[in-house]
Structures are given as C-alpha cells and as structure tokens.
Design a protein around this motif. Structure first.
Motif, mmCIF file in Angstrom:
data_model
loop_
_atom_site.group_PDB
_atom_site.id
_atom_site.type_symbol
_atom_site.label_atom_id
_atom_site.label_comp_id
_atom_site.label_asym_id
_atom_site.label_seq_id
_atom_site.Cartn_x
_atom_site.Cartn_y
_atom_site.Cartn_z
ATOM 1 N N LEU A 587 3.225 -2.779 -5.812
ATOM 2 C CA LEU A 587 3.503 -2.171 -7.121
ATOM 3 C C LEU A 587 4.937 -1.651 -7.218
ATOM 4 N N GLU A 588 5.686 -1.740 -6.107
ATOM 5 C CA GLU A 588 7.083 -1.297 -6.037
ATOM 6 C C GLU A 588 7.232 0.196 -6.321
ATOM 7 N N ARG A 589 6.273 0.978 -5.846
ATOM 8 C CA ARG A 589 6.344 2.440 -5.970
ATOM 9 C C ARG A 589 6.990 2.991 -4.698
ATOM 10 N N VAL A 590 8.294 3.023 -4.678
ATOM 11 C CA VAL A 590 9.046 3.340 -3.469
ATOM 12 C C VAL A 590 8.807 4.768 -3.004
ATOM 13 N N GLU A 591 8.925 5.736 -3.916
ATOM 14 C CA GLU A 591 8.809 7.135 -3.526
ATOM 15 C C GLU A 591 7.423 7.450 -2.964
ATOM 16 N N GLU A 592 6.392 6.968 -3.650
ATOM 17 C CA GLU A 592 5.022 7.210 -3.178
ATOM 18 C C GLU A 592 4.767 6.475 -1.859
ATOM 19 N N SER A 593 5.396 5.309 -1.699
ATOM 20 C CA SER A 593 5.260 4.559 -0.442
ATOM 21 C C SER A 593 5.846 5.350 0.714
ATOM 22 N N GLU A 594 7.016 5.948 0.491
ATOM 23 C CA GLU A 594 7.654 6.727 1.548
ATOM 24 C C GLU A 594 6.819 7.944 1.926
ATOM 25 N N GLU A 595 6.228 8.600 0.947
ATOM 26 C CA GLU A 595 5.379 9.762 1.236
ATOM 27 C C GLU A 595 4.151 9.350 2.043
ATOM 28 N N THR A 596 3.533 8.253 1.652
ATOM 29 C CA THR A 596 2.347 7.767 2.369
ATOM 30 C C THR A 596 2.713 7.351 3.786
ATOM 31 N N LEU A 597 3.899 6.725 3.937
ATOM 32 C CA LEU A 597 4.354 6.313 5.261
ATOM 33 C C LEU A 597 4.550 7.516 6.174
ATOM 34 N N MET A 598 5.136 8.584 5.654
ATOM 35 C CA MET A 598 5.339 9.788 6.450
ATOM 36 C C MET A 598 4.004 10.389 6.890
ATOM 37 N N THR A 599 3.042 10.418 5.969
ATOM 38 C CA THR A 599 1.707 10.918 6.308
ATOM 39 C C THR A 599 1.071 10.080 7.411
ATOM 40 N N LEU A 600 1.213 8.766 7.288
ATOM 41 C CA LEU A 600 0.647 7.855 8.285
ATOM 42 C C LEU A 600 1.294 8.065 9.654
ATOM 43 N N LYS A 601 2.601 8.236 9.683
ATOM 44 C CA LYS A 601 3.292 8.477 10.948
ATOM 45 C C LYS A 601 2.826 9.768 11.602
ATOM 46 N N ASP A 602 2.610 10.795 10.797
ATOM 47 C CA ASP A 602 2.112 12.061 11.343
ATOM 48 C C ASP A 602 0.727 11.894 11.958
ATOM 49 N N ILE A 603 -0.110 11.074 11.320
ATOM 50 C CA ILE A 603 -1.475 10.860 11.811
ATOM 51 C C ILE A 603 -1.465 10.148 13.158
ATOM 52 N N ILE A 604 -0.682 9.084 13.274
ATOM 53 C CA ILE A 604 -0.738 8.304 14.522
ATOM 54 C C ILE A 604 -0.044 9.029 15.671
ATOM 55 N N LYS A 605 0.844 9.979 15.360
ATOM 56 C CA LYS A 605 1.486 10.746 16.428
ATOM 57 C C LYS A 605 0.478 11.634 17.157
ATOM 58 N N ARG A 606 -0.621 11.982 16.481
ATOM 59 C CA ARG A 606 -1.622 12.868 17.081
ATOM 60 C C ARG A 606 -2.519 12.143 18.076
ATOM 61 N N ASP A 607 -2.546 10.828 18.006
ATOM 62 C CA ASP A 607 -3.457 10.049 18.854
ATOM 63 C C ASP A 607 -2.689 8.900 19.502
ATOM 64 N N PRO A 608 -2.489 8.949 20.827
ATOM 65 C CA PRO A 608 -1.729 7.878 21.501
ATOM 66 C C PRO A 608 -2.323 6.490 21.279
ATOM 67 N N MET A 609 -3.642 6.413 21.180
ATOM 68 C CA MET A 609 -4.287 5.110 20.984
ATOM 69 C C MET A 609 -3.939 4.550 19.605
ATOM 70 N N ASP A 610 -3.957 5.406 18.575
ATOM 71 C CA ASP A 610 -3.559 4.968 17.238
ATOM 72 C C ASP A 610 -2.086 4.552 17.217
ATOM 73 N N TYR A 611 -1.281 5.273 17.975
ATOM 74 C CA TYR A 611 0.155 4.977 18.002
ATOM 75 C C TYR A 611 0.386 3.558 18.525
ATOM 76 N N VAL A 612 -0.295 3.212 19.618
ATOM 77 C CA VAL A 612 -0.143 1.871 20.191
ATOM 78 C C VAL A 612 -0.704 0.820 19.242
ATOM 79 N N ALA A 613 -1.840 1.131 18.607
ATOM 80 C CA ALA A 613 -2.534 0.149 17.779
ATOM 81 C C ALA A 613 -1.763 -0.198 16.508
ATOM 82 N N PHE A 614 -1.138 0.800 15.883
ATOM 83 C CA PHE A 614 -0.622 0.588 14.533
ATOM 84 C C PHE A 614 0.899 0.594 14.418
ATOM 85 N N THR A 615 1.626 0.830 15.501
ATOM 86 C CA THR A 615 3.089 0.931 15.414
ATOM 87 C C THR A 615 3.728 -0.338 14.857
#
Length: 630
Positions: A587-615
């Motif tokens: 949908l080319e929603r850049v600002e909302e994409s960046e916010e969602t990306l930051m949230t996702l990065k915070d989530i995977i940092k809490r779990d090493p297994m998620d970090y390896v799986a989704f990086t």
C-alpha cells in the motif's frame, strides 16, 4: 537353538536382529504422512526462500522448541511433501541405532543381576529383539514426526551408557576423571535430548532407578553424592519447581480440553493398564495412530474400570518395590515403565492416549517378560522357557510385519482404523481424506456425513463437503445453504485444528483457481463468524490470518489490514507482523511500515530463537521499505 546363538557371537546375533527389523519395516517406508506431520512440516516449503533457521526456530513445538529435531527435518526439506520415504528411512536408521543402545544397556544391566554370562547375553539379545520388533513401535517408526521422540530416546540411552561406563571407572579407582566423564555424559545427553523432545529430562530419573536397583551396594562416597545432587537430583527438583510455577498456565490450558486435570490424572491409570495389555500380550489389529475416542474418567468410579486401574497400577508399583530383591528383573522392568510415563501421564494438558509414548518405557516391559522367562526356567522347565521366549518374540515379529504391511496400504488401513474407532474424529477424517485422494468423492462425502452424525457441532465436515462441492464437482451453494452454514458456524465447537486446516486448504485451493464458483464474500463471512465464535477463541488469530490471505488475494487491502491487525491484537507473533508489513509495503504506507518494523525488531530481540528465525525476512522487508522512501 541356544547353543547356536551362543556360538554365533553378539555381532552376528545383532546383525540378524537389525536385518529382521529392516525386513519388517522396509515395505512401509513409503507410507504417507499422517496427522501432525502436516501441521509440523507445512513450513518446510519455505526453507529454500527463508533458510533453515526459519523452520528450526519459528515453530511452536514444545516448550524448548525442539530445534535439534527440527534441524534434521529442515535438512530434508526437498523431500516435502512428495517423498515420505526419505523421512521414514531416517526414522528407521535411528530406530536401529537405538536398538544397538538398548542391547548394550540390557547387557550391562543383566550382567549385574546375578545371572550367568551366557544367560545375560541371551536375555540382552531377547530384550533388544523384542524392543526393536514389538508392534507398538510401528506408531513411532512409521509416524514421521515422532523422530523427535526417537532422537530424545537416542540421547537418553547414550547418556545412561556413558554414565555407567564412567561410573564403573569411578567405582574402581575413585578418580576425578570418572566424575568428569559422568558429568559430561549426563550433561550433554540431557541438553541434546531436551532439544530433541522435552521428555528427555527424565534421564536423571532413569539413572537414579539404576542406582537403587542395580547399584545398591556399589561405592558411593561424598564426592559421588555431591555429584548426584547436582546432575541427578537438581534437574528433577528444577523440573518440579517449573511445573509449580507454570501451574496456573497449565490449568488455563485445560480450557481447550474436554476434560479437567483431575479427570486426566484418573484416566491415565486406565491408559497405562491399556498400554500394559497391548505390550505384554501382542495382538493383531490392536495398534494404531488414532485413539482420540478414548473415554475420559469423570470420577473414581466412572467408568468403573477407573477404580480397578488405579488399584492395579498402585499394586504393581508397591509389589515391585517390595520384591525388588526377589524378582529384580520384573521389579526393575515395571518401575522403568512407569518412570518413563511419569511426565506424559502427569498433570500436563496433553491428549489422553498415544502409543508412541511407549517407545522408551517399552524397554522396562521387555525386562518384565525376561523376568517371567527366568522364573519359568528356574522353577519349571528350562527348555519350555526357551521355547516360550522364542515363540513370544516370533509372535511379536509376525504381528509387526503385518502391521507394517497395513501401513503400506493407506486406504485399507484407513478403513480398518475407522471401523475399529467409529467415534474417533481423526480415524473417520483419515478415511474420508483417503477417499479424496482416490477421487472417490461420493464415499468421501458419505464419510464426512458420518462425522456430522456423531459430532453435530463440528463444522470441519461441512467445510470438507463444501470443498468437494465447489472445488471438485463444480456445484454451487444456494443462499439458503450458505445461511445454514453460517448458523452452524455460530454454534460450532472445534475438534482440534481440523476445521482451521480445512479452511486454510480451501482458501489455498481458491487462490490456485481450483474453486472458481465459490463466492469470496460468503467464504470470508464464514471465516469471520467462526473467528467471533467464543468456542474458537484460541483459533481466532489464525482465522484472521486466513482471512487476511484471502483478502490480499482478491484485492481488498482494507479488509486485509483490518484482519491482520485483529490477528496481532489476539496473538502478537513475529509472523503476523511480517504479514502486516507486506500489506503496508504493498500500500506504500512508509511511515506506518517503519513503525511496524520497529515494533517487530523489538519483539524478536526478546527471543534469540525468533531473532535467528526471522532476521533474514526482516532485513529483506527493511530494504523494501528503504526503496519506497527513496
């Protein structure tokens, strides 16, 4: 025969046993995937795109994730879904390796039970043969996903043997090297075993059992006792504390089960007696994968067999403890069996019954059979005892051969299992699915209607009937038929993940253009009605995810975004955020994409297994967002 076996030597004897095991199982190695295979292997098709780490660490298989087992499956991703033989050949090889370990462990234990060297050797061979060739093992060896159980058993047996080797050296010389070897053997086996499947945590319990029964008088100084507290007692104590800490969550998990914790504990006594009967008295046709129709005990006398089972199990345990010196083989065998079930027959909210749970506990009951052979030999007639042992093993071999032959004939197998378990959703679904593969749609529809008869609130058969009508026979539902389906969806009750898998398959078929006449709006409405059904609350995130995929496919970004946001609200997992990011980028929603990306990065940092799986996926999405910005 005894003389011939003695002359042949252990290498030839074991070679014959392993050869017989291969002969029995080779005919069924091409048998199809079943039950949990599909759920657990569904992401293997994404390994080439996202890498092995995605499959190994993104799943929710057990509390520890079982990454070691998943690694072995990921290495075979090219064989999914068209080559089940590749998976089952590996299973068979692990089974053969475990059989060798069983022989070595039995040889060590029997040699310390006041038996002559020749009798200890023959009994060890019998134990290994019965363990390898017992028909109850078919539900483990030929059920691809149970490689997890087999790998855990491999590490448990290896850990015990390593411990016993260094234990003997320590007992002889009291050297610190012996303690170090014991620690490394148990520690490494425990870690690798739990990373394969959680029930490997019982390794210290098996070692304690051996110490009590086999090593009651062996040297135990202060160093060894300190070692035992750290490596044997502490893991079990920590496990007990973990279960206590998770008790609240465990109780909540029973909301998804048709029985309470107390009812499950009562039922397990009946289940254990049933296992004992199937193992000690091999019987053709007594084995199979589907036992979801097993009746749960509602209280001590309902059904009446519950009270008898509780008394019977208690009596066997008490008698084994009392007679451990008089009948060591039998006592040790029964206690090993019950120790092997102490986790999966406990308060945990697992399903009531699975034959593969006997894979390692069977080792104990092989000792029980040998114990009775020893009694016959000592007090009755040695030749008759030998004939009984040979006949017993031959019976097990023949039945296992016939059971494996049945696995090689999926339709006949499905018909037999459904006839044996007419109230089992899974057995009847399996039969209907077998007819579907043969394009016998009338038989499949009749079979799905059988499920509706004994389970009127299950919507899975209606979804399958709709799939046949719209995708295979080009029939079109009227508005009245859709309304009837909506009404059922509002009151439906889930039977496992079947209805969810059925909807996901239907949506996939629609995306591939195989269901041209099905109305998208009606299908979307059906999915959302189920998502708002209180009985489907645990499935709600996945239902919204299916609705998201459907909306994306047919160009409705608003609906897709609304559904994925609802899925995230109910279950904020990384894969949900990744799907949302793909929608936002489209949908080319850049600002909302960046916010969602930051949230996702915070989530995977809490779990090493998620970090390896989704990086890898996150890096790719971040690059796509940067391109949009540029």
């Amino acid at each position: 025969m005894t003389r011939l076996l003695n002359r042949a030597g252990p290498f030839v004897q074991l070679s014959i046993l392993l050869g017989l095991t291969v002969l029995v199982y080779h005919q069924a190695l091409d048998s199809r995937f079943l039950l949990d295979d599909y759920v657990n292997f569904s992401d293997l098709g994404l390994v080439e795109e996202f890498g092995h780490g995605y499959f190994i660490f993104s799943g929710a298989t057990g509390n520890a994730g079982r990454p070691l087992s998943l690694l072995t499956f990921a290495l075979q991703y090219e064989a999914w879904p068209d080559n089940p033989a590749a998976f089952k050949i590996v299973n068979l090889l692990i089974h053969l390796a475990n059989g060798l370990l069983v022989y070595l462990l039995a040889r060590f234990l029997t040699s310390r039970m006041s038996l002559t060297k020749s009798r200890a050797g023959l009994y060890s061979l019998f134990i290994a043969g019965l363990w390898l060739l017992h028909p109850i093992q078919t539900s483990t060896v030929l059920y691809a996903i149970q490689r997890m159980n087999m790998l855990a058993t491999f590490f448990v047996l290896s850990g015990i043997l390593g411990y016993l080797y260094f234990r003997t050296r320590y007992g002889d010389g009291r050297s610190n090297r012996g303690l170090l070897g014991m620690g490394l053997s148990v520690g490494m086996a425990l870690i690798l075993g739990v990373l394969s499947k959680e029930n490997a945590i019982l390794l210290p319990l098996f070692i304690l059992l051996i110490e009590v029964f086999i090593h009651p008088s062996i040297f135990k100084d202060a160093k060894w006792r300190c070692w035992a507290w750290i490596f044997l007692a502490l893991p079990l104590i920590l496990l007990a504390f973990y279960f206590s800490y998770k008790l609240g969550h465990t109780l909540e998990s029973y909301d998804k089960r048709p029985f309470s914790m107390g009812e499950r504990l009562l039922t397990q006594a009946v289940v254990l007696v049933d296992y004992l009967g199937k193992i000690l008295i091999p019987k053709l046709g007594a084995y199979g994968l589907y036992n979801d129709d097993f009746v749960a005990s509602r209280h001590f006398f309902s059904p009446p067999a519950t009270a008898l089972a509780v008394v019977f199990v208690s009596a066997i345990i008490a008698a084994s403890l009392y007679a451990r010196k008089s009948f060591p083989l039998i006592a040790f065998g029964f206690l090993w069996f019950f120790a092997g079930h102490i986790l999966e027959a406990s308060h945990l909210p697992l399903e009531l019954y699975f034959e593969h749970r006997n894979y390692l506990p069977l080792f104990g009951l092989c000792f029980v059979v040998v114990g009775f052979v020893e009694i016959f030999s000592k007090y009755l007639n040695r030749r008759m005892a030998g004939l009984f042992a040979a006949g017993y093993l031959s019976l097990a071999l023949i039945i296992t051969y016939l059971e494996a032959d049945l696995w090689s004939k999926p339709v006949i197998q499905a018909e037999i299992w459904a006839k044996k378990h007419p109230q089992s959703h899974r057995a009847v679904e399996n039969l209907a699915n077998a007819y579907m593969r043969l394009e016998q749609y009338d038989k499949a529809k009749d079979t799905y209607r059988r499920i509706k008869d004994f389970s009127p609130n299950d919507i899975y058969p209606d979804i399958q009937l709709m799939t046949i009508d719209h995708c295979l026979e080009n029939n079109i539902y009227t508005d009245e038929e859709w309304k009837e389906l909506y009404g059922k969806a509002e009151k439906a009750e889930p039977e496992g993940l079947a209805s969810l898998v059925g909807l996901d398959t239907l949506v996939t078929q629609k995306r591939k253009g195989r269901c041209p006449d099905i109305d998208i709006r009606n299908l979307m409405r059906l999915i959302l009605i189920l998502a708002h059904n209180p009985e489907f609350i645990s499935h709600r995130p996945l239902l919204h995810e299916v609705a998201t995929v459907l909306a994306i496919e047919y160009g409705d970004p608003r609906s897709a975004l609304a559904n994925i946001n609802e899925a995230i609200r109910n279950n904020p997992q990384p894969n949900m955020y990744i799907l949302k990011l793909k929608i936002l980028i489209a949908l080319e929603r850049v600002e909302e994409s960046e916010e969602t990306l930051m949230t996702l990065k915070d989530i995977i940092k809490r779990d090493p297994m998620d970090y390896v799986a989704f990086t890898n996926q996150i890096n790719d999405l971040e690059e796509r967002i940067n391109k949009l910005k540029r």
